[in-house]
Design a protein around this motif. Structure first.
Motif, mmCIF file in Angstrom:
data_model
loop_
_atom_site.group_PDB
_atom_site.id
_atom_site.type_symbol
_atom_site.label_atom_id
_atom_site.label_comp_id
_atom_site.label_asym_id
_atom_site.label_seq_id
_atom_site.Cartn_x
_atom_site.Cartn_y
_atom_site.Cartn_z
ATOM 1 N N VAL A 266 21.683 106.616 37.540
ATOM 2 C CA VAL A 266 20.732 107.274 38.438
ATOM 3 C C VAL A 266 20.351 106.289 39.532
ATOM 4 O O VAL A 266 19.799 105.222 39.267
ATOM 5 C CB VAL A 266 19.470 107.724 37.679
ATOM 6 C CG1 VAL A 266 18.506 108.433 38.622
ATOM 7 C CG2 VAL A 266 19.839 108.632 36.507
ATOM 8 N N GLY A 267 20.655 106.655 40.783
ATOM 9 C CA GLY A 267 20.311 105.823 41.928
ATOM 10 C C GLY A 267 19.696 106.656 43.024
ATOM 11 O O GLY A 267 19.212 107.761 42.808
ATOM 12 N N GLN A 272 10.707 104.999 42.574
ATOM 13 C CA GLN A 272 11.029 104.603 41.206
ATOM 14 C C GLN A 272 10.616 105.665 40.197
ATOM 15 O O GLN A 272 11.364 105.979 39.266
ATOM 16 C CB GLN A 272 10.327 103.271 40.884
ATOM 17 C CG GLN A 272 10.593 102.742 39.493
ATOM 18 C CD GLN A 272 11.903 101.987 39.369
ATOM 19 O OE1 GLN A 272 12.600 101.785 40.368
ATOM 20 N NE2 GLN A 272 12.245 101.577 38.167
ATOM 21 N N TRP A 273 9.430 106.253 40.360
ATOM 22 C CA TRP A 273 8.955 107.234 39.381
ATOM 23 C C TRP A 273 9.870 108.448 39.323
ATOM 24 O O TRP A 273 10.070 109.032 38.250
ATOM 25 C CB TRP A 273 7.517 107.663 39.689
ATOM 26 C CG TRP A 273 7.333 108.406 40.994
ATOM 27 C CD1 TRP A 273 6.921 107.890 42.189
ATOM 28 C CD2 TRP A 273 7.547 109.809 41.216
ATOM 29 N NE1 TRP A 273 6.874 108.865 43.152
ATOM 30 C CE2 TRP A 273 7.245 110.062 42.583
ATOM 31 C CE3 TRP A 273 7.970 110.868 40.419
ATOM 32 C CZ2 TRP A 273 7.342 111.321 43.160
ATOM 33 C CZ3 TRP A 273 8.073 112.134 40.990
ATOM 34 C CH2 TRP A 273 7.762 112.358 42.344
ATOM 35 N N LEU A 274 10.437 108.821 40.482
ATOM 36 C CA LEU A 274 11.319 109.979 40.523
ATOM 37 C C LEU A 274 12.633 109.674 39.817
ATOM 38 O O LEU A 274 13.122 110.488 39.010
ATOM 39 C CB LEU A 274 11.568 110.383 41.974
ATOM 40 C CG LEU A 274 12.481 111.582 42.214
ATOM 41 C CD1 LEU A 274 11.925 112.836 41.544
ATOM 42 C CD2 LEU A 274 12.680 111.820 43.712
ATOM 43 N N ARG A 275 13.204 108.516 40.099
ATOM 44 C CA ARG A 275 14.462 108.152 39.452
ATOM 45 C C ARG A 275 14.290 107.974 37.946
ATOM 46 O O ARG A 275 15.162 108.345 37.162
ATOM 47 C CB ARG A 275 15.023 106.883 40.109
ATOM 48 C CG ARG A 275 15.570 107.145 41.512
ATOM 49 C CD ARG A 275 16.096 105.896 42.185
ATOM 50 N NE ARG A 275 15.040 105.061 42.706
ATOM 51 C CZ ARG A 275 14.751 103.834 42.274
ATOM 52 N NH1 ARG A 275 15.475 103.294 41.304
ATOM 53 N NH2 ARG A 275 13.780 103.138 42.827
ATOM 54 N N GLU A 276 13.162 107.412 37.552
ATOM 55 C CA GLU A 276 12.902 107.270 36.115
ATOM 56 C C GLU A 276 12.714 108.627 35.443
ATOM 57 O O GLU A 276 13.164 108.843 34.309
ATOM 58 C CB GLU A 276 11.664 106.394 35.903
ATOM 59 C CG GLU A 276 11.895 104.928 36.216
ATOM 60 C CD GLU A 276 10.656 104.083 36.000
ATOM 61 O OE1 GLU A 276 9.560 104.670 35.833
ATOM 62 O OE2 GLU A 276 10.776 102.846 36.000
ATOM 63 N N LEU A 295 19.379 103.441 35.006
ATOM 64 C CA LEU A 295 19.051 103.304 36.412
ATOM 65 C C LEU A 295 20.061 102.353 37.044
ATOM 66 O O LEU A 295 20.562 101.440 36.387
ATOM 67 C CB LEU A 295 17.631 102.766 36.595
ATOM 68 C CG LEU A 295 16.481 103.663 36.143
ATOM 69 C CD1 LEU A 295 15.152 102.954 36.366
ATOM 70 C CD2 LEU A 295 16.508 104.994 36.882
ATOM 71 N N SER A 296 20.349 102.558 38.313
ATOM 72 C CA SER A 296 21.375 101.747 38.971
ATOM 73 C C SER A 296 21.058 100.261 38.916
ATOM 74 O O SER A 296 21.949 99.429 38.752
ATOM 75 C CB SER A 296 21.533 102.202 40.425
ATOM 76 O OG SER A 296 20.308 102.084 41.128
ATOM 77 N N ALA A 297 19.777 99.892 39.016
ATOM 78 C CA ALA A 297 19.401 98.480 39.008
ATOM 79 C C ALA A 297 19.672 97.827 37.654
ATOM 80 O O ALA A 297 19.885 96.611 37.574
ATOM 81 C CB ALA A 297 17.927 98.334 39.371
ATOM 82 N N GLU A 298 19.706 98.619 36.612
ATOM 83 C CA GLU A 298 19.916 98.076 35.265
ATOM 84 C C GLU A 298 21.357 97.660 35.036
ATOM 85 O O GLU A 298 21.635 96.785 34.208
ATOM 86 C CB GLU A 298 19.504 99.110 34.223
ATOM 87 C CG GLU A 298 18.020 99.454 34.252
ATOM 88 C CD GLU A 298 17.679 100.617 33.344
ATOM 89 O OE1 GLU A 298 16.491 100.772 32.998
ATOM 90 O OE2 GLU A 298 18.606 101.386 32.973
#
Length: 350
Positions: A266-267, A272-276, A295-298
């Motif tokens: 998910v990117g 942030q709240w929406l992607r989470e 999440l993409s950052a992970e």
């Protein structure tokens, strides 16, 4: 509405505080291109989508005989399989960042993005790197036809499939700015993503949801190689349906994509709240499947936050986009369930 047509409508007047696509690019400091008469991973080399700052609508239909030659070693398109360069004379028909078809033979053609304007001794000389030429079945130089007609019009989905064609679909009421579901690589390019976008729009139709998607087919395989255009490259000048909504400024956009990796990422440029929230919804659908949702950052993959990514610039201020990269099993076995669950989630936001 027949599936061989998209609804042509005029966009409504924008509110004073709305920031349209061209205004957003100006804010970023993008320069315009002078005109004479254009997996899904974002392109990390392009931070500002210059191709979107344009002063005309969709490109005029034109077909030009060109000579395809090797890219020079110092050209930025050298290693890009989807890019080519043209002489500035051809900007009478399309410009920097626009898409085109290049036809080498009856069954040898593909979509490309104009990645560079380069003055040539011949106005009809086009240059490609080796990977780009290989998409047309050769690493040699060759003569070809360059066409500004990117999407085939007047075809049903079945006709597009039978003809190994590429079509565009827009479902839109001409005024709603609430939500749009996207699948730029539907059909056989990234299978089942168009089904997800269509289902999500239908479930959110009462909230004014829109959808825009493309479907590309190729008998015998190879639809990805023929029709894929990176999400940061997609130009509304080359897609009549997309051009109708390009300056709408949706509150939310969700783009469905496919990846060969065994996970869902998910990117996007949304908060942030929406992607989470989106990750949590998908993780619930995939619980017990063994398919990881990140999440993409992970995982440092598919960030999708480039301002030039279609899922971002279609939203107001570029701030409401979420991009989904999904494995084939996730799409094939759970794709519609994912779309249905996400529709329930977004319904609470609209």
């Amino acid at each position: 509405m027949e599936d061989s047509e998209y609804q042509r409508v005029e966009a409504p007047p924008r509110s004073e505080d709305a920031l349209d696509r061209r205004g957003f690019i100006r804010m970023l400091g993008a320069a315009s291109v002078p005109l004479m008469a254009q997996a899904c991973a974002s392109d990390p080399d392009r931070e500002v989508p210059l191709e979107l700052e344009r002063f005309r609508g969709t490109n005029p239909p034109a077909s030009v005989e060109v000579q395809v030659r090797r890219a020079r070693k110092n050209q930025p398109i050298l290693a890009k399989a989807e890019h080519l360069s043209i002489d500035p004379a051809l900007t009478a028909y399309l410009g920097l960042g626009d898409q085109c078809r290049v036809l080498r033979g009856e069954d040898s053609y593909a979509l490309y993005t104009v990645g560079q304007l380069r003055s040539e001794n011949s106005e009809t000389r086009v240059r490609m790197g080796m990977q780009a030429r290989s998409r047309l079945g050769t690493t040699d130089t060759f003569d070809a036809i360059l066409s500004t007609t990117v999407v085939a019009e007047g075809l049903s989905d079945q006709e597009a499939k039978d003809l190994s064609e590429f079509v565009e679909r827009l479902v839109d009421d001409g005024q709603s700015q609430s939500f749009i579901a996207l699948a730029p690589h539907g059909g056989f390019i990234e299978r089942h993503t168009d089904d997800q976008a269509e289902l999500m729009q239908s479930l959110l139709a009462d909230q004014g949801a829109s959808s825009w998607l493309c479907k590309g087919y190729r008998e015998g395989g190879g639809a990805y190689e023929r029709w894929h255009i990176t999400s940061t490259d997609i130009s509304p000048n080359s897609f009549p349906g997309l051009d109708l909504i390009a300056d709408r400024g949706f509150a939310y956009a969700l783009s469905f994509h496919g990846t060969s990796l065994p996970l869902v990422v998910v990117g996007g440029g949304g908060p942030q709240w929406l992607r989470e929230g989106v990750r949590e919804v998908i993780a619930g659908v995939l619980a017990g499947s063994g398919i990881e949702v990140c999440l993409s950052a992970e995982v440092d993959l598919y960030p999708g936050d480039n301002p030039g990514n279609i899922v971002n610039w279609l939203t107001a201020g570029g701030a409401g986009g979420v991009q989904l990269e999904q494995s084939l099993p996730a799409r094939e076995l759970y794709g519609l369930a994912i779309a249905e669950a996400l529709a329930e989630y977004y319904a609470q936001l609209l």
